[in-house]
Design a protein around this motif. Structure first.
Motif, mmCIF file in Angstrom:
data_model
loop_
_atom_site.group_PDB
_atom_site.id
_atom_site.type_symbol
_atom_site.label_atom_id
_atom_site.label_comp_id
_atom_site.label_asym_id
_atom_site.label_seq_id
_atom_site.Cartn_x
_atom_site.Cartn_y
_atom_site.Cartn_z
ATOM 1 N N CYS A 1 1.048 3.996 -3.137
ATOM 2 C CA CYS A 1 0.904 5.428 -2.880
ATOM 3 C C CYS A 1 2.081 6.200 -3.468
ATOM 4 O O CYS A 1 1.893 7.272 -4.065
ATOM 5 C CB CYS A 1 0.798 5.688 -1.375
ATOM 6 S SG CYS A 1 -0.776 5.171 -0.641
ATOM 7 N N ARG B 1 0.839 -1.210 0.000
ATOM 8 C CA ARG B 1 0.000 0.000 0.000
ATOM 9 C C ARG B 1 0.871 1.256 0.000
ATOM 10 O O ARG B 1 0.518 2.251 -0.644
ATOM 11 C CB ARG B 1 -1.001 -0.028 1.148
ATOM 12 C CG ARG B 1 -0.466 0.207 2.524
ATOM 13 C CD ARG B 1 -1.493 -0.171 3.598
ATOM 14 N NE ARG B 1 -2.605 0.743 3.689
ATOM 15 C CZ ARG B 1 -2.721 1.703 4.622
ATOM 16 N NH1 ARG B 1 -1.759 1.880 5.525
ATOM 17 N NH2 ARG B 1 -3.774 2.478 4.670
ATOM 18 N N VAL B 2 2.015 1.212 0.685
ATOM 19 C CA VAL B 2 2.930 2.353 0.648
ATOM 20 C C VAL B 2 3.515 2.523 -0.753
ATOM 21 O O VAL B 2 3.551 3.635 -1.294
ATOM 22 C CB VAL B 2 4.056 2.182 1.683
ATOM 23 C CG1 VAL B 2 5.131 3.256 1.486
ATOM 24 C CG2 VAL B 2 3.497 2.251 3.094
ATOM 25 N N SER C 1 2.905 1.682 8.110
ATOM 26 C CA SER C 1 2.447 2.171 6.816
ATOM 27 C C SER C 1 1.521 3.371 6.954
ATOM 28 O O SER C 1 1.491 4.247 6.085
ATOM 29 C CB SER C 1 1.752 1.046 6.036
ATOM 30 O OG SER C 1 0.554 0.650 6.649
ATOM 31 N N HIS C 2 0.742 3.441 8.042
ATOM 32 C CA HIS C 2 -0.198 4.550 8.209
ATOM 33 C C HIS C 2 0.544 5.879 8.297
ATOM 34 O O HIS C 2 0.223 6.838 7.589
ATOM 35 C CB HIS C 2 -1.054 4.338 9.464
ATOM 36 C CG HIS C 2 -1.700 3.002 9.542
ATOM 37 N ND1 HIS C 2 -2.618 2.556 8.608
ATOM 38 C CD2 HIS C 2 -1.572 2.003 10.450
ATOM 39 C CE1 HIS C 2 -3.026 1.342 8.933
ATOM 40 N NE2 HIS C 2 -2.399 0.983 10.039
ATOM 41 N N THR D 1 -5.989 0.790 -0.315
ATOM 42 C CA THR D 1 -5.940 -0.230 0.731
ATOM 43 C C THR D 1 -6.927 -1.348 0.443
ATOM 44 O O THR D 1 -6.624 -2.529 0.662
ATOM 45 C CB THR D 1 -6.232 0.399 2.109
ATOM 46 O OG1 THR D 1 -5.384 1.532 2.295
ATOM 47 C CG2 THR D 1 -5.970 -0.597 3.222
ATOM 48 N N ASP E 1 1.936 11.730 1.742
ATOM 49 C CA ASP E 1 0.799 12.416 1.125
ATOM 50 C C ASP E 1 0.786 13.892 1.503
ATOM 51 O O ASP E 1 0.457 14.754 0.680
ATOM 52 C CB ASP E 1 -0.507 11.743 1.561
ATOM 53 C CG ASP E 1 -1.710 12.204 0.755
ATOM 54 O OD1 ASP E 1 -1.550 12.504 -0.444
ATOM 55 O OD2 ASP E 1 -2.819 12.241 1.338
ATOM 56 N N ASN F 1 -11.191 2.739 4.702
ATOM 57 C CA ASN F 1 -9.810 2.337 4.937
ATOM 58 C C ASN F 1 -9.697 1.428 6.157
ATOM 59 O O ASN F 1 -8.918 0.464 6.161
ATOM 60 C CB ASN F 1 -8.942 3.578 5.113
ATOM 61 C CG ASN F 1 -7.468 3.267 5.171
ATOM 62 O OD1 ASN F 1 -6.854 2.895 4.176
ATOM 63 N ND2 ASN F 1 -6.873 3.423 6.345
ATOM 64 N N LEU G 1 -6.511 6.722 -0.942
ATOM 65 C CA LEU G 1 -5.972 5.762 0.017
ATOM 66 C C LEU G 1 -6.976 4.669 0.362
ATOM 67 O O LEU G 1 -6.601 3.498 0.493
ATOM 68 C CB LEU G 1 -5.526 6.482 1.289
ATOM 69 C CG LEU G 1 -4.962 5.578 2.391
ATOM 70 C CD1 LEU G 1 -3.733 4.816 1.905
ATOM 71 C CD2 LEU G 1 -4.620 6.397 3.631
ATOM 72 N N ILE H 1 2.414 6.803 4.946
ATOM 73 C CA ILE H 1 1.545 7.340 3.893
ATOM 74 C C ILE H 1 1.088 8.744 4.244
ATOM 75 O O ILE H 1 1.043 9.637 3.382
ATOM 76 C CB ILE H 1 0.347 6.399 3.664
ATOM 77 C CG1 ILE H 1 0.825 5.091 3.027
ATOM 78 C CG2 ILE H 1 -0.702 7.068 2.769
ATOM 79 C CD1 ILE H 1 -0.222 3.998 3.003
ATOM 80 N N ASP H 2 0.749 8.986 5.498
ATOM 81 C CA ASP H 2 0.323 10.311 5.915
ATOM 82 C C ASP H 2 1.433 11.336 5.665
ATOM 83 O O ASP H 2 1.182 12.447 5.178
ATOM 84 C CB ASP H 2 -0.064 10.275 7.399
ATOM 85 C CG ASP H 2 -0.831 11.512 7.832
ATOM 86 O OD1 ASP H 2 -1.686 11.990 7.063
ATOM 87 O OD2 ASP H 2 -0.588 11.993 8.958
#
Length: 214
Positions: A22, A18-19, A76-77, A167, A84, A107, A163, A80-81
């Motif tokens: 992104c 997922r990263v 990963s959370h 996910t 992004d 999500n 996102l 990504i934050d």
């Protein structure tokens, strides 16, 4: 802002995928050095000795882990934050407001599937009397319930591959790769949606593969 960043990865991890999706969707892949990690099959239940640079980046010893200048992020959370916000102007997840809360609702369901998938995998790697078939079934059932819940959300999916959709697509792809197409029976509309987004370049470039063994 860091010139180049170091991301610890492995091709089997849906959290890593997922990263990486992104990153590709934000068009910033050239900013990264990817460090391939290797894991024994005991990773799910035992302490694994890892290289010092990896442990320094993530004392919890899990992937992905990002080293970006003075910033080190270990899940990963947060990764990504960070990406992004720094590079996407919150294009993948709105910074505030109803759009953000709706995306986080979807999500969260998809992340719950990823968690169940990984716990199921860890238990399946046990052998003999150590393995709990009841726990494996519990994680399978949890995933299927969440797939059924996501099925109801598909009509609310927008045009942007954000996102929440990333996910969700990763959850679909991992289940298909690791456990087969059974999830499709719980979520046929979601499966049709997935078959379309699975053709995106970012999805094709990050298809899962077995983790290199130590």
């Amino acid at each position: 802002m860091p010139d180049r960043m170091r991301l610890y990865v492995t091709p089997a991890s849906p959290w890593v995928r997922r990263v990486r999706i992104c990153i590709d969707e934000l068009g910033i892949g050239d900013r990264f050095d990817y460090v391939q990690t290797k894991w024994p099959h005991a990773w799910g239940t035992r302490t694994v000795e890892m290289p010092a640079d990896f442990v320094a980046a993530t004392p919890v010893v899990r992937i992905p882990a990002l080293v970006a200048g003075d910033v080190t992020l270990t899940d990963s959370h947060s990764i990504i934050d960070y990406l992004d916000g720094k590079f996407g102007n919150h294009r993948l997840l709105a910074a505030d407001g109803p759009e953000r809360w709706h995306a986080l609702e979807i999500n969260a369901l998809a992340c719950a599937i990823l968690e169940a998938q990984i716990m199921r995998r860890a238990e399946l790697l046990r052998t003999g009397a150590d393995r709990s078939d009841d726990f494996i079934a519990k994680m399978r059932d949890r995933g299927l319930r969440c797939f059924a819940a996501l099925e109801k959300k598909v009509p609310s999916f927008g045009d942007a591959f954000d996102l929440a959709q990333i996910t969700t697509a990763v959850a679909c792809g991992y289940d298909e790769w690791r456990y087969g197409p059974g999830w499709r029976e719980a979520a046929p509309t979601l499966a049709t949606w997935y078959d379309t987004v699975a053709q995106r370049p970012s999805m094709k470039a990050t298809e899962p593969a077995e983790t290199p063994q130590r």
